[in-house]
Design an enzyme around this catalytic site. Structure first.
Site, short mmCIF file in Angstrom:
data_model
loop_
_atom_site.label_atom_id
_atom_site.label_comp_id
_atom_site.label_asym_id
_atom_site.label_seq_id
_atom_site.Cartn_x
_atom_site.Cartn_y
_atom_site.Cartn_z
N HIS A 83 -25.91 -47.32 -6.15
CA HIS A 83 -25.88 -48.58 -5.34
C HIS A 83 -27.52 -48.97 -5.50
CE1 HIS A 83 -27.12 -46.11 -1.65
NE2 HIS A 83 -28.07 -47.15 -1.52
N ASP A 219 -22.16 -41.86 -5.94
CA ASP A 219 -22.94 -42.58 -5.74
C ASP A 219 -24.23 -42.17 -6.68
OD1 ASP A 219 -24.44 -45.07 -5.27
OD2 ASP A 219 -24.15 -44.86 -3.03
N SER A 652 -31.89 -43.73 0.54
CA SER A 652 -30.58 -43.93 -0.80
C SER A 652 -31.56 -43.28 -1.65
CB SER A 652 -30.28 -45.14 -0.67
OG SER A 652 -29.78 -45.79 0.20
#
Length: 732
Positions: A83, A219, A652
């Site tokens: 992402h 991810d 992230s």
């Protein structure tokens, strides 16, 4: 000599704190002082090595300017979240060659794709305390003068730091105006996409599963950092060569289990745990509810604008993902803060601090400054709706934002560089150019008009004294006038052309300011409001920079009197969290294990997005084709795992490491119950969600093979000669 409570508390800010539980996003320099807590969690290395940014593993951890990543090979290979790379994937996608859907695997380095002109890999190599230098000219001043003195000193420090080419520097504020540090980062400007799984793997579950556990998302994505032939940062060029990092992380090939030590290093964006009770209340009572409602409305506007337009859907894929993430995060944060009674708890803490201060000699000035800070904070409430809408009109558009940037840059170019507004100095012009270029692939006129129509309708609904005269002058004061203005602005503007935007970027400032383009004229008018609001904001910000340290001294002094931990709020600087792989009991009679497996992918699979697992993945699962990445205890392939690590937005892509500093996974989310951790850490619920490095290896070996990257990382092809694991062996 006995220090006053104020002086003692200030000194305590700069001294180590005792860690309780596994709370804390610690500065690397603080880690030697919490060695006992880290060893209690199971750490096997030397915390002193972690405090040295020139040594592994910290030297391998990099910022992407909003996400975190890490080097995993001597050839500049970088791993981060899917992402985090979604914008680069989208930028290289078309309806005919949709890398979002199909994924991407560069067979050789020559096949790697540019991640975009704005993509950066930032390697921190210097973190230096410069508080005295920054505050020298500010002392004795107030308001705007205090702000300007800090701003001028910060710009001077940055300019001096950036005199050496190739570096990006910044001055960061610790403990809300109490302490300042200079950060230097090598700025790598040629970043390329090397590998990305299909979106149905990288975003499996998408917004339905976002912030949820159990989770089954792959991810992860790989970039590669490139530099000029001389080894120095350079713009994208076919002559560039892979960057040679000082260190890279080794990927662990060992299994994971509950209770194992885990450590995360990354660049968390912002936390607000040291804010006042009044600010906690504002967040719960106004900011989060309004954000939920606004993001919902903006997503509906994009949907209207992209209806039956496949090309527009691709262009706005990254923006939609960001809006959805913001929406769900806001709702989760609101629920979490209410569940933990965060406002009442903060009020209790402030009351306790006040009682403690009342018993300290020489605390009158501190108490007075705390009261003054509360008045300044309260003053911002009067215009918060107006300010939020005005900001979104620029943040959620492409062409209007481009026009605003061009007009502001033209204004700032008439000043000495040191006097320019931050964000518009010479050092910023490359980033502005990158944004102007990228607008081309992220713009559709119908969508931008729909977004603006939504925001402008909300602006018209504000009380008359809160409406911005310049907005009304440009867009009209009723729905019909707004629609006519939007049609005319976007029908007649030339800014949809990248060439025109870049021409104006290079043009003489007087030509830009005199442009007859309708969007450029609109931006020139709106700039008057921007300058007026900035003056108000800077006066308020200056006062808070001056006054908040009193609040921090009070809170820190009281906390330390009780032996509680004190660490700075996150501010996009390198931080380390430590803890363990840990299960979660989110509510009565519910318990979740800390590891998920591929069986969960099959259970969730419907064949319809977001639970549309690709055929190659389903086939590999059905064959029990796990090889060396199989979990020996579970007898199947793991996907994601939970830890109690302290994280927030910006983490992230952060590498999750074991007790020996080896990569065991990538952070990519928080659980729903802990989204509010940016404001309040609750050890009962705080968990971080990570993609297991074993799942990454398995996807790259057996599902969407990238043997070239596995070999580059020194990893086996996961036991291709081993027999498949029988279904009966799966420990479910």
């Amino acid at each position: 000599m006995r220090l006053s409570p104020v002086a003692a508390a200030l000194a305590a800010v700069l001294l180590p704190a005792t860690a309780f539980a596994d709370e804390g996003m610690w500065l690397p320099s603080q880690l030697p002082e919490i060695e006992s807590a880290m060893r209690g969690s199971g750490f096997q290395g030397d915390p002193k090595d972690l405090s040295d940014l020139s040594k592994p593993p910290m030297s391998a951890v990099v910022s992407l300017g909003g996400c975190t990543a890490s080097f995993v090979s001597p050839q500049g290979l970088v791993v981060t979240n899917h992402h985090c790379a979604h914008g680069a994937i989208q930028l290289n996608s078309t309806p005919e060659n949709n890398l979002i859907v199909d994924g991407f695997n560069a067979p050789t380095m020559a096949d790697e794709l540019p991640a975009g002109p704005g993509a950066r890999v930032l390697v921190t190599d210097r973190f230096e305390r410069i508080t005295d230098r920054i505050l020298a000219d500010a002392r004795g001043k107030t308001g705007r003068a205090y702000h300007d003195a800090v701003d001028a000193a910060s710009k001077a420090a940055v300019a001096e730091c950036e005199a050496e080419p190739g570096y990006r520097c910044s001055v960061v504020d610790m403990y809300y105006g109490t302490d300042f540090h200079l950060v230097r980062q090598l700025e790598i400007r040629d970043v390329r996409l090397a590998y990305a799984p299909p979106d149905a793997i990288g975003s499996y579950g998408d917004e339905i599963d976002n912030f949820m556990w159990p989770r089954h998302s792959g991810d992860f994505t790989f970039y590669r950092a490139y530099v000029g032939p001389d080894g120095q940062p350079a713009a994208h060029s076919p002559d560039n060569v892979p960057f040679k990092p000082a260190a890279w992380l080794t990927v662990s090939t060992e299994p994971l289990a509950e209770g194992d030590f885990a450590m995360l290093a990354g660049y968390p964006g912002r936390t607000f745990r040291h804010r006042t009770a009044a600010e906690f209340a504002d967040q719960v009572e106004w900011q989060l509810p309004s954000r939920v409602e606004l993001m919902t409305a903006l997503l509906a506007a994009v949907e209207r604008g992209t209806a039956e337009d496949a090309d527009a859907e691709v262009r706005y894929a990254a923006q939609v993902a960001s809006l959805k993430n913001t929406l769900k995060r806001a709702q989760g944060e609101l629920d979490g803060l209410r569940r933990s009674h965060a406002v009442a708890e903060r009020r209790r803490q402030e009351a306790a601090m006040s009682r403690w201060l009342a018993g300290q000699p020489d605390a009158a000035a501190t108490v007075a400054d705390i009261a003054s800070a509360a008045e300044v904070i309260a003053s911002a409430r009067a215009t918060r709706e107006r300010d939020q809408l005005f900001g979104l009109m620029q943040a959620q558009t492409q062409l209007l934002r481009s026009a605003v940037q061009l007009q502001r840059l033209a204004l700032e170019r008439g000043k000495p560089d040191a006097g320019r507004e931050s964000g518009y100095q010479l050092r910023d012009e490359a980033r502005i150019e990158a944004a102007l270029r990228q607008a081309q692939r992220r713009y559709a006129p119908a969508v931008e008009r729909a977004l603006l129509a939504e925001l402008l309708a909300r602006h018209r609904a504000l009380p008359a004294d809160q409406q911005v005269p310049e907005i009304n002058a440009v867009f009209g004061t009723d729905a019909a006038a707004t629609e006519a203005a939007l049609q005319a602005l976007y029908a007649d503007t030339a800014l949809a052309s990248e060439a025109e935007r870049l021409r104006l970027l290079a043009a003489d400032p007087a030509e830009v300011q005199a442009s007859s383009d309708p969007l450029m004229r609109a931006a020139a008018a709106l700039q008057q409001a921007t300058l007026r609001f900035e003056a108000e904001d800077k006066a308020r910000a200056g006062e808070l920079l001056r006054l908040r340290p009193a609040y921090m001294r009070g809170m820190i002094g009281h906390a330390r009197s009780e032996g509680r931990a004190v660490y700075p709020d996150a501010n996009s600087t390198l931080r380390v969290s430590h803890g363990r792989i840990e299960s979660l009991q989110p509510r009565d009679a519910v318990s979740w294990s800390p590891l998920t497996t591929v069986e969960g992918i099959v259970e969730k699979h419907t064949g319809v997005a977001p639970f549309d697992a690709p055929d190659p993945l389903l086939a590999a699962i059905a064959r029990r084709d796990f090889g060396a990445t199989v979990d020996p205890g579970l007898g199947t392939q793991t996907v994601n795992f939970l830890t109690n690590l302290d994280t927030t937005g910006g983490n992230s892509g952060s590498p999750v490491m074991d007790a020996r500093g080896r990569l065991i996974g990538l952070n990519f989310d928080s659980n729903w119950e802990a989204v509010s951790a940016s404001w309040k850490f609750d050890p009962r619920y705080k968990r971080a969600i990570h993609v297991d490095a074993r799942y990454m290896r398995w996807i790259m070996a057996r599902v969407y093979p990238a043997p070239q990257l596995l070999a580059e990382m020194g990893l086996p092809l996961d036991g291709a000669d081993r027999p498949a694991v029988p279904a009966a062996a799966a420990g479910r």
